[in-house]
Scaffold this active site. Structure first.
Site, PDB file in Angstrom:
ATOM      1  N   CYS A 127       0.809  -1.222   0.000  1.00 31.21           N
ATOM      2  CA  CYS A 127       0.000   0.000   0.000  1.00 31.21           C
ATOM      3  C   CYS A 127       0.835   1.261   0.000  1.00 31.21           C
ATOM      4  O   CYS A 127       0.299   2.347   0.172  1.00 31.21           O
ATOM      5  CB  CYS A 127      -0.942   0.008   1.207  1.00 31.21           C
ATOM      6  SG  CYS A 127      -0.096  -0.028   2.789  1.00 31.21           S
ATOM      7  N   VAL A 270      10.336  17.399 -17.741  1.00 34.13           N
ATOM      8  CA  VAL A 270      11.531  17.762 -18.512  1.00 34.13           C
ATOM      9  C   VAL A 270      11.390  17.154 -19.904  1.00 34.13           C
ATOM     10  O   VAL A 270      11.799  16.019 -20.165  1.00 34.13           O
ATOM     11  CB  VAL A 270      12.810  17.274 -17.813  1.00 34.13           C
ATOM     12  CG1 VAL A 270      14.051  17.722 -18.596  1.00 34.13           C
ATOM     13  CG2 VAL A 270      12.874  17.792 -16.389  1.00 34.13           C
ATOM     14  N   ARG A 274      11.090  22.331 -22.107  1.00 33.78           N
ATOM     15  CA  ARG A 274      10.496  22.996 -20.951  1.00 33.78           C
ATOM     16  C   ARG A 274      10.683  22.100 -19.728  1.00 33.78           C
ATOM     17  O   ARG A 274      10.915  20.898 -19.847  1.00 33.78           O
ATOM     18  CB  ARG A 274       9.007  23.273 -21.171  1.00 33.78           C
ATOM     19  CG  ARG A 274       8.145  22.024 -21.309  1.00 33.78           C
ATOM     20  CD  ARG A 274       6.690  22.392 -21.581  1.00 33.78           C
ATOM     21  NE  ARG A 274       5.854  21.199 -21.719  1.00 33.78           N
ATOM     22  CZ  ARG A 274       5.230  20.594 -20.717  1.00 33.78           C
ATOM     23  NH1 ARG A 274       5.359  21.059 -19.487  1.00 33.78           N
ATOM     24  NH2 ARG A 274       4.490  19.526 -20.920  1.00 33.78           N
TER      25      ARG A 274
END
Length: 287
Positions: A127, A270, A274
């Site tokens: 979990c 990335v 940009r």
């Protein structure tokens, strides 16, 4: 260390390829996936104990690096001196276990808190980990705050990293099914790349290669991961001393919180000239 060695296996499958309304038989290349059992030997020389620590699904290849990186990034060992050796277990019982079980022999001085490790790995596999308690646990496992000196990395170098990583991903080009972790210097030179079906395994292989080559901590390096940036990837990178983690995908909220606390520069999205800077922007030149 070799910059890039592809995983040892991939498989072929017969498929039906649909293009528009046309259907034709074809052959597809699949990334191999098999379980790796990591066992540890620990205790004094006269009374060694061996037990299974974890099982992970991985792409076969660089298994010793994977085991070494896992042990370091999970806080079981602190450095190369804690590791006496790694080998494929010679005494496996089933043919399918051959070269799928690695035993790490720890130095006699290494003590294991087995109940804590059992709880941790059960939680990780079922979990996940959560919130402030998890970050404190990583600090308790000797994950240091990163130094406040270098490297400074230019934006144009960061823009170029995904293409340099992709160009080195030989198996991804064949299968399209592998994650990659790539280690660069501050000038954008690719130093090391590893692939795996699991993003955490790919990073553990990079860390393990650096550990076995006695190159830790990686205080002057930049890490690029092919998917999103999770808390666990930030944790593993911090343990290895990596100050800049760049991800092609998005970071999680806990990854951002952890990177801030560890003093790590975390970059997301990335791609396509940009990226977003989430923490410690001073390591990006010009900011």
């Amino acid at each position: 260390m070799d910059v890039f060695l592809p995983p040892t296996s991939y498989e072929y499958a017969t498929v039906h390829k649909v293009v528009g309304g046309a259907i034709a038989p074809a052959t597809d290349v699949l990334a191999a996936e098999e379980p790796l059992e990591i066992r540890v030997g620990f205790g004094p020389a006269a009374a060694r104990t061996h037990r299974t620590l974890a099982i992970t699904m991985r792409t076969p290849g660089h298994d010793m690096e994977l085991a070494a990186g896992f042990l370091l990034s999970e806080g079981i060992i602190r450095g190369r001196a804690d590791l006496n050796g790694l080998l494929y277990c010679p005494d496996v019982q089933k043919p399918e276990e051959r070269e799928n079980v690695v035993r790490a022999e720890l130095a006699a001085s290494v003590s294991l808190d087995l109940p804590r490790l059992e709880r941790h790995f059960y939680t990780s596999s079922s979990c996940g980990v959560c919130g402030k308690t998890s970050i404190e646990a990583v600090h308790a496992a000797a994950c240091p705050v990163l130094p406040t000196t270098g490297p400074r990395v230019a934006a144009e170098i960061i823009h170029a990293l995904p293409e340099r990583q992709r160009a080195a991903q030989a198996v991804f080009e064949q299968t399209g099914g592998l994650h990659a972790s790539a280690l660069f210097d501050a000038h954008g030179e690719l130093l090391l790349l590893r692939e795996d079906v699991g993003r955490h395994n790919a990073l553990d292989k990079v860390i393990g290669a650096a550990l076995l080559a006695n190159q830790l901590p990686l205080h002057q390096h930049v890490l690029l991961v092919s998917g999103r940036a999770s808390f666990e990837l930030v944790q593993k990178a911090a343990v290895a001393g990596i100050p800049v983690l760049a991800a092609v995908g998005a970071p999680s909220s806990l990854a951002v919180q952890a990177a801030h606390n560890f003093g790590m520069t975390l970059l997301g999205f990335v791609r396509q000239q940009r990226f977003n800077i989430y923490t410690h922007p001073w390591r990006v030149a010009g900011i």
